[in-house]
Design an enzyme around this catalytic site. Structure first.
Site, PDB file in Angstrom:
ATOM      1  N   SER A  13       0.834  -1.211   0.000  1.00 53.23           N
ATOM      2  CA  SER A  13       0.000   0.000   0.000  1.00 53.23           C
ATOM      3  C   SER A  13       0.868   1.261   0.000  1.00 53.23           C
ATOM      4  O   SER A  13       0.539   2.242  -0.670  1.00 53.23           O
ATOM      5  CB  SER A  13      -0.984   0.003   1.172  1.00 53.23           C
ATOM      6  OG  SER A  13      -0.316   0.150   2.406  1.00 53.23           O
ATOM      7  N   ASN A  14       1.991   1.240   0.725  1.00 48.80           N
ATOM      8  CA  ASN A  14       2.889   2.393   0.705  1.00 48.80           C
ATOM      9  C   ASN A  14       3.549   2.549  -0.657  1.00 48.80           C
ATOM     10  O   ASN A  14       3.707   3.662  -1.162  1.00 48.80           O
ATOM     11  CB  ASN A  14       3.962   2.282   1.796  1.00 48.80           C
ATOM     12  CG  ASN A  14       3.535   2.919   3.085  1.00 48.80           C
ATOM     13  OD1 ASN A  14       3.002   4.013   3.088  1.00 48.80           O
ATOM     14  ND2 ASN A  14       3.760   2.234   4.192  1.00 48.80           N
ATOM     15  N   HIS A 103       9.246   3.300   9.741  1.00 46.40           N
ATOM     16  CA  HIS A 103       8.971   2.388  10.850  1.00 46.40           C
ATOM     17  C   HIS A 103       7.652   2.807  11.505  1.00 46.40           C
ATOM     18  O   HIS A 103       7.440   3.996  11.743  1.00 46.40           O
ATOM     19  CB  HIS A 103      10.109   2.431  11.869  1.00 46.40           C
ATOM     20  CG  HIS A 103       9.941   1.423  12.955  1.00 46.40           C
ATOM     21  ND1 HIS A 103      10.203   0.088  12.762  1.00 46.40           N
ATOM     22  CD2 HIS A 103       9.503   1.540  14.231  1.00 46.40           C
ATOM     23  CE1 HIS A 103       9.936  -0.572  13.885  1.00 46.40           C
ATOM     24  NE2 HIS A 103       9.510   0.294  14.793  1.00 46.40           N
TER      25      HIS A 103
END
Length: 189
Positions: A13-14, A103
């Site tokens: 998705s990123n 992160h």
């Protein structure tokens, strides 16, 4: 034209969000999507956006195969977006301060080996944190210990499950990760 190579191990998705962000850019191009998972949904997303992809094994990463492929592309930035393997030192040495990671927590809390995805969100929930967030950092030879580039937080007092926390983290990643990448590659647009 600045070139980005994206590394991911799963859904992507990123990766898709970053591809869409730079789709019409005249200054930045996505040169490839690399994955260690031949079943990763990120491959389909790369194909849908006509971005070349490269599937490799853990041995390929640790040998020189992935490094050779990267050297042939000469990326200006390598972006780890949901990539779960430790990045090898021989690649880090070839691309100093050109490899970044996102992160899903406010480092230095909830970082290190085994701290990824739902493992992070479960730990945050179990420790009854009032907020969490994302940290975008340079990659070095240790898990989640590279120099911080960007951090932002979100209140999670209302969250009852790790999945609710994950949804808030994904919103932050999608909002800020492409912007931080753009600022690193083109500091004064």
């Amino acid at each position: 034209m600045k070139k980005i190579v994206l590394f991911a191990s799963g859904n992507g998705s990123n990766v898709e969000n970053i591809i869409q962000h730079f789709k019409n850019s005249k200054l930045i191009a996505i040169a490839g999507v690399f994955t260690n998972n031949p079943q990763a949904k990120v491959l389909e997303k790369a194909k849908n956006h006509n971005v070349p992809s490269f599937v490799f094994s853990k041995n390929d990463l640790e040998s020189n195969l992935v490094l050779q492929k990267l050297l042939s592309i000469q990326p200006d930035l390598i972006v780890l977006a949901g990539f779960l393997l430790k990045f090898p030192e021989h690649i880090i040495a070839q691309f100093p301060n050109k490899i970044i990671n996102v992160h899903p927590a406010l480092l230095p809390k909830y970082g290190g080996k085994g701290m990824y995805g739902m493992h992070v969100h479960k730990a945050v929930l179990e420790n009854k944190e009032k907020e969490t967030g994302i940290t975008i950092h340079y990659v070095n030879e240790h898990y989640d210990e590279g120099e911080f580039i960007f951090q932002t937080s979100v209140n999670i007092e209302e969250c009852q499950t790790p999945e609710e926390i994950a949804a808030k983290i994904h919103e932050l990643e999608h909002q800020y990760f492409p912007i931080v990448i753009e600022k690193l590659l083109i500091p004064n647009p």
